[in-house]
Design a protein around this motif. Structure first.
Motif, mmCIF file in Angstrom:
data_model
loop_
_atom_site.group_PDB
_atom_site.id
_atom_site.type_symbol
_atom_site.label_atom_id
_atom_site.label_comp_id
_atom_site.label_asym_id
_atom_site.label_seq_id
_atom_site.Cartn_x
_atom_site.Cartn_y
_atom_site.Cartn_z
ATOM 1 N N LEU A 1 -5.082 10.580 -4.235
ATOM 2 C CA LEU A 1 -5.821 10.833 -3.002
ATOM 3 C C LEU A 1 -4.862 11.496 -2.029
ATOM 4 C CD1 LEU A 1 -6.901 7.782 -4.116
ATOM 5 C CD2 LEU A 1 -8.565 8.387 -2.395
ATOM 6 N N PHE A 2 -5.273 12.627 -1.471
ATOM 7 C CA PHE A 2 -4.384 13.419 -0.632
ATOM 8 C C PHE A 2 -5.134 13.934 0.592
ATOM 9 C CE2 PHE A 2 -6.690 16.346 -3.181
ATOM 10 C CZ PHE A 2 -6.799 17.513 -2.445
ATOM 11 N N ILE B 1 -1.971 8.515 -1.876
ATOM 12 C CA ILE B 1 -2.291 7.286 -2.612
ATOM 13 C C ILE B 1 -2.416 7.652 -4.083
ATOM 14 C CG2 ILE B 1 -3.962 5.417 -2.933
ATOM 15 C CD1 ILE B 1 -4.879 6.058 0.020
ATOM 16 N N LEU B 2 -1.726 6.931 -4.926
ATOM 17 C CA LEU B 2 -1.871 7.077 -6.367
ATOM 18 C C LEU B 2 -2.613 5.849 -6.857
ATOM 19 C CD1 LEU B 2 -1.293 8.385 -9.124
ATOM 20 C CD2 LEU B 2 0.859 7.100 -9.152
ATOM 21 N N ALA C 1 -3.457 -0.580 -10.571
ATOM 22 C CA ALA C 1 -2.969 -0.791 -9.211
ATOM 23 C C ALA C 1 -3.010 0.519 -8.443
ATOM 24 C CB ALA C 1 -1.536 -1.327 -9.255
ATOM 25 N N TYR C 2 -2.640 0.429 -7.169
ATOM 26 C CA TYR C 2 -2.463 1.651 -6.390
ATOM 27 C C TYR C 2 -1.090 1.603 -5.723
ATOM 28 C CZ TYR C 2 -3.450 -0.835 -2.000
ATOM 29 O OH TYR C 2 -3.398 -1.687 -0.930
ATOM 30 N N PHE C 3 -0.599 2.801 -5.384
ATOM 31 C CA PHE C 3 0.720 2.954 -4.799
ATOM 32 C C PHE C 3 0.627 3.944 -3.650
ATOM 33 C CE2 PHE C 3 0.855 2.067 -9.268
ATOM 34 C CZ PHE C 3 1.669 0.947 -9.330
ATOM 35 N N ILE C 4 1.462 3.738 -2.630
ATOM 36 C CA ILE C 4 1.437 4.615 -1.465
ATOM 37 C C ILE C 4 2.843 5.131 -1.157
ATOM 38 C CG2 ILE C 4 -0.611 3.515 -0.460
ATOM 39 C CD1 ILE C 4 1.293 2.064 1.505
#
Length: 137
Positions: free
Chosen positions: A12-13, A63-64, A70-73
């Motif tokens: 997400l960008f 955001i990945l 999971a997600y990562f920022i």
């Protein structure tokens, strides 16, 4: 929650940011294993994913999201993305030894100034036909 591919990582960008759009094109060019799909944070799908993940919509970051995992920022997302790119780009992983708090300070500084340095668009840019399949609308 929108229907997302389960076998792809979702990035997400900021779709109006020139710097962010440039980095998305860079990732696509170096994503030799076709690991990623892209969603603009400003899109309806982007908003739904953010809500689903329980992320503050005002959070100013990449955001990945790895569906089912999971997600990562911020810098953590950046370095996880780099791990999946072509070998020449992986040289950037040499900087992963830097503590996350320091990497995030650098990330935040760039994020805060990206519009001033690189400009922004009024609307999200539309992908060209050759990369359109990489985007989730």
């Amino acid at each position: 929650m929108p229907d997302l591919p389960k076998d792809k990582k979702i990035i997400l960008f900021d779709g109006v940011c020139n710097f962010c759009n440039d980095k998305v094109n860079f990732i696509i060019k170096n994503d030799k294993n076709d690991s990623f799909r892209f969603v603009s944070i400003q899109s309806e799908t982007g908003k739904k994913i953010i809500t689903y993940l329980g992320i503050d919509p005002a959070l100013d970051t990449i955001i990945l999201y790895e569906p089912g995992y999971a997600y990562f920022i911020k810098s953590e997302a950046v370095f996880r993305i780099i791990k999946h790119l072509s070998s020449s780009v992986k040289l950037l992983l040499l900087f992963n030894f830097i503590p996350t708090s320091i990497k995030n300070l650098i990330y935040d500084y760039i994020a805060k100034n990206r519009y001033k340095w690189y400009g922004k668009n009024e609307n999200c840019l539309l992908p060209s036909e050759d990369i359109n399949s990489k985007f989730i609308v």
